[in-house]
Design an enzyme around this catalytic site. Structure first.
Site, PDB file in Angstrom:
ATOM      1  N   HIS A   1       0.815  -1.215   0.000  1.00 42.63           N
ATOM      2  CA  HIS A   1       0.000   0.000   0.000  1.00 42.63           C
ATOM      3  C   HIS A   1       0.851   1.270   0.000  1.00 42.63           C
ATOM      4  O   HIS A   1       0.366   2.348   0.300  1.00 42.63           O
ATOM      5  CB  HIS A   1      -0.928   0.028   1.222  1.00 42.63           C
ATOM      6  CG  HIS A   1      -1.821  -1.158   1.343  1.00 42.63           C
ATOM      7  ND1 HIS A   1      -1.422  -2.316   1.990  1.00 42.63           N
ATOM      8  CD2 HIS A   1      -3.075  -1.398   0.880  1.00 42.63           C
ATOM      9  CE1 HIS A   1      -2.405  -3.205   1.943  1.00 42.63           C
ATOM     10  NE2 HIS A   1      -3.414  -2.680   1.274  1.00 42.63           N
TER      11      HIS A   1
ATOM     12  N   ASP B   1      37.691 -24.970  17.609  1.00 47.67           N
ATOM     13  CA  ASP B   1      37.907 -26.338  17.144  1.00 47.67           C
ATOM     14  C   ASP B   1      39.005 -26.400  16.081  1.00 47.67           C
ATOM     15  O   ASP B   1      38.785 -26.779  14.941  1.00 47.67           O
ATOM     16  CB  ASP B   1      36.595 -26.906  16.590  1.00 47.67           C
ATOM     17  CG  ASP B   1      36.726 -28.400  16.257  1.00 47.67           C
ATOM     18  OD1 ASP B   1      37.808 -28.965  16.505  1.00 47.67           O
ATOM     19  OD2 ASP B   1      35.762 -28.974  15.743  1.00 47.67           O
TER      20      ASP B   1
ATOM     21  N   HIS C   1      40.288 -30.093  14.448  1.00 45.43           N
ATOM     22  CA  HIS C   1      39.770 -30.901  13.343  1.00 45.43           C
ATOM     23  C   HIS C   1      40.637 -30.686  12.090  1.00 45.43           C
ATOM     24  O   HIS C   1      40.603 -31.487  11.165  1.00 45.43           O
ATOM     25  CB  HIS C   1      38.311 -30.556  13.045  1.00 45.43           C
ATOM     26  CG  HIS C   1      38.129 -29.252  12.323  1.00 45.43           C
ATOM     27  ND1 HIS C   1      38.194 -28.032  12.941  1.00 45.43           N
ATOM     28  CD2 HIS C   1      37.907 -28.979  11.013  1.00 45.43           C
ATOM     29  CE1 HIS C   1      37.998 -27.062  12.053  1.00 45.43           C
ATOM     30  NE2 HIS C   1      37.829 -27.607  10.872  1.00 45.43           N
TER      31      HIS C   1
ATOM     32  N   HIS D   1      40.791 -31.814   7.178  1.00 45.68           N
ATOM     33  CA  HIS D   1      41.339 -31.053   6.047  1.00 45.68           C
ATOM     34  C   HIS D   1      42.679 -31.588   5.566  1.00 45.68           C
ATOM     35  O   HIS D   1      43.443 -30.868   4.924  1.00 45.68           O
ATOM     36  CB  HIS D   1      41.477 -29.576   6.427  1.00 45.68           C
ATOM     37  CG  HIS D   1      40.180 -28.938   6.799  1.00 45.68           C
ATOM     38  ND1 HIS D   1      39.114 -28.884   5.936  1.00 45.68           N
ATOM     39  CD2 HIS D   1      39.752 -28.350   7.948  1.00 45.68           C
ATOM     40  CE1 HIS D   1      38.091 -28.274   6.540  1.00 45.68           C
ATOM     41  NE2 HIS D   1      38.460 -27.953   7.758  1.00 45.68           N
TER      42      HIS D   1
ATOM     43  N   ASP E   1      34.144 -28.841   5.749  1.00 46.91           N
ATOM     44  CA  ASP E   1      33.436 -28.476   6.979  1.00 46.91           C
ATOM     45  C   ASP E   1      31.934 -28.604   6.804  1.00 46.91           C
ATOM     46  O   ASP E   1      31.245 -29.157   7.656  1.00 46.91           O
ATOM     47  CB  ASP E   1      33.782 -27.034   7.382  1.00 46.91           C
ATOM     48  CG  ASP E   1      35.227 -26.885   7.801  1.00 46.91           C
ATOM     49  OD1 ASP E   1      35.597 -27.461   8.833  1.00 46.91           O
ATOM     50  OD2 ASP E   1      35.987 -26.213   7.090  1.00 46.91           O
TER      51      ASP E   1
END
Lengths: 186, 428
Positions: free
Chosen positions: B104, B205, B208, B213, B361
């Site tokens: 509107h 973290d 990891h 990786h 990831d």
């Protein structure tokens, strides 16, 4: 505007189409090392970011108002391309694909791509400017299937009887990247 | 039966129920107990430099407009028309005088005040427009250009919320003579994962890395982290990880950006620029922080920062099993423009939807969510006990400190998370 570039003969169109079909077969067949042989060592391989910019009122009524180009954050922009890679990074990706611990592709993704709308837009000397579209189906155990659509803007160079990819810009059509990765060979 | 929070996280947060990442009721408690009450990252001042500039943001699932008003102040408001709820802004960013609802054509000023109700022209009675502006985010504060908002007007000041984290964020943000700026639009990546998992990943973290990786990360990088790496819990659920390089380490081994693809392939000019920054870093951040070579940071509840692959990231929840993960690339504000075009690739080359590293990831995060919603395994909560109690104070580093294998970063996060949910659990 000429609809046809006189340098684009049926023979040239056929040989470039054959090049793209072969490339698609190598990629879907996971023959990335062979595929790397189609890549010129000086390659610029990029994927622009794609945003939703404001419409410019002064452009209303013109095609420019909603052009795809104004949504792209490519190499020449001040924005952020999603990918900006040369031969070395592509080699790193290929090398990664054949390691035991490339977990995002363990087991490997099943891809099937259809490359079409292959249009040679310009020929200068030994360089060929080629647009093509792709649809790609992507499946991997444990995650939902994905669908990718986009356009490739390539510069090929003649390499004996074949071609090599000197430049590739990949324009993706998704609004948000709702896919496991945009790091595929596209 | 509704799950009780005391059964989700045990008293030292060494055991956490799988339901923490998959339960609908817990997700609703997170909205009430965390996202309604905590400082949330909205954007950076470099994105809204001039009056009229705006960018879109989110606070949990709520769409937000972040703007610079005619008063030159930063404003944040909910992107939803007071009349029928449509978003009044559909562009990611831009500069405007008005936000206009398509339905509107109610129009709002850049600071969210209602300007015009077009239908009023034909009516005698006028509505009180001062009460009908866009819902404002009641608290908006910034620190070093980072803008945060909070829906709780009584929340502690932003700087108190950041606390010791300022020491670690400042080690990067103050490293450059004029700070940093954000480049372009955020990359928006929709992942079938719970929002807390990407957050945990950057919060501390680090460990990891050499495993998940291994296909990309070289052994030397892992060795350097083992030798010089620290994991710090600065308090309040935040986390910081970095390497503290020896005093006699060569400049090239410490300087920000030298270890990335961009630094390695960027050429002499880029490398010299990075060396210059490092050579004068001590003047700006002091001797200890000048030796810091960061890894990843997390700011409770959902902001992350990657040091080498320079990016800020926000994990926007979209339900228990979906996240819209935003990444911005950042560059030093006073870098020459042509070097910014090289340095902006620090983030995207390895992270974000096209990055060579983060695809591993996102795969782990999707699989974590699947593991969190399986049946018949509720007697096997996830174990977060690695290194319990080994963290200690450090003379130079505020907070609790240990090597990067200690999971104290996650225990601190989930203890704050538990308290936040316990506080709203019994509200009807």
């Amino acid at each position: 505007m000429n609809n046809y570039n006189s340098a684009v003969t049926p023979e040239l169109q056929l040989s470039i189409e054959q090049f793209y079909y072969r490339e698609a077969r190598l990629l879907d067949g996971r023959q990335y090392q062979t595929w790397l042989g189609l890549v010129d060592p000086a390659i610029s391989y990029s994927m622009p970011g794609r945003g939703n910019p404001m419409v410019n009122n002064r452009e209303h009524g013109n095609e420019a108002m909603i052009s795809v180009e104004r949504e792209l954050e490519g190499l020449d922009s001040d924005g952020l391309p999603i990918r900006d890679e040369g031969f070395l990074v592509l080699s790193l990706r290929v090398e990664r694909s054949f390691k035991m611990n490339a977990w995002a592709e363990t087991p490997p993704a099943r891809t099937r791509r259809i490359v079409g709308n292959i249009e040679i837009t310009d020929v200068t000397g030994e360089q060929f400017f080629v647009l093509s579209n792709f649809h790609l189906f992507y499946a991997r155990p444990g995650v939902p299937d994905s669908f990718y659509a986009g356009q490739r803007r390539d510069v090929l160079v003649r390499d004996g009887d074949h071609y090599k990819i000197l430049k590739r810009e990949i324009v993706m059509d998704m609004a948000n990247a709702n896919v496991p990765t945009l790091g595929l060979f596209l | 039966m509704t799950i009780k929070i005391r059964d989700v996280v045990n008293n030292d947060a060494t055991l956490i129920s799988r339901r923490a990442w998959s339960d609908d009721h817990i997700y609703e408690l997170e909205k009430k107990g965390i996202f309604a009450k905590t400082w949330l990252f909205l954007g950076h001042e470099s994105q809204v430099r001039k009056p009229g500039d705006f960018v879109q943001a989110f606070m949990c699932e709520t769409p937000i407009i972040l703007s610079r008003g005619e008063d030159n102040e930063v404003h944040a408001m909910v992107n939803s028309c007071t009349h029928r709820g449509l978003p009044v802004c559909r562009s990611d960013k831009g500069n405007t005088k008005r936000f206009i609802c398509p339905y509107h054509n109610w129009s709002y000023k850049i600071d969210g005040e209602l300007a015009v109700i077009p239908q009023e022209k034909t009516m005698k009675c006028k509505s009180d427009k001062s009460q009908l502006g866009l819902k404002k985010v009641p608290r908006v504060e910034s620190w070093r250009g980072l803008i945060f908002g909070c829906f709780d007007e009584y929340v502690e000041p932003l700087e108190d919320h950041l606390g010791n984290m300022k020491f670690y964020l400042g080690a990067f943000l103050d490293r450059f003579p004029n700070g940093i700026e954000f480049v372009g639009s955020p990359q928006r990546w929709v992942i079938d994962a719970n929002w807390k998992v990407p957050m945990e990943n950057q919060l501390g973290d680090v460990n990891h890395g050499p495993y998940l990786h291994a296909a990309v990360v070289p052994q030397e990088a892992a060795d350097e982290i083992n030798e010089f790496g620290y994991s710090v819990v600065p308090g309040k659920g935040h986390g910081a990880t970095f390497r503290l390089m020896p005093e006699d380490a060569p400049v090239d081994n410490v300087a920000w950006g030298m270890e990335t693809i961009t630094g390695i392939l960027g050429g002499e000019e880029v490398q010299n620029y990075l060396r210059e920054i490092q050579a004068s870093a001590e003047e700006r951040v002091g001797p200890v922080r000048a030796r810091m070579k960061g890894l990843a940071y997390g700011v409770y509840p959902n902001l992350s920062f990657l040091w080498s692959n320079a990016g800020f990231k926000v994990s926007h929840p979209r339900g228990p099993g979906k996240v819209e993960y935003w990444s911005w690339s950042i560059v030093p504000a006073d870098a020459p423009e042509h070097l910014k075009k090289v340095l902006r690739n620090n983030h995207a080359s390895f992270f974000g939807p096209g990055g060579i590293l983060e695809q591993e990831d996102s795969e782990a995060w999707m699989q974590q969510y699947l593991g969190s919603k399986i049946d018949f395994a509720d007697d096997r909560p996830y174990y977060y006990g690695l290194g319990l109690g080994l963290e200690k104070p450090h003379p130079d580093l505020p907070g609790m400190v240990d090597n990067t294998a200690n999971e104290h970063y996650a225990r601190a996060f989930y203890l704050r998370w538990r308290d936040a949910l316990l506080a709203v659990e019994d509200e009807a």
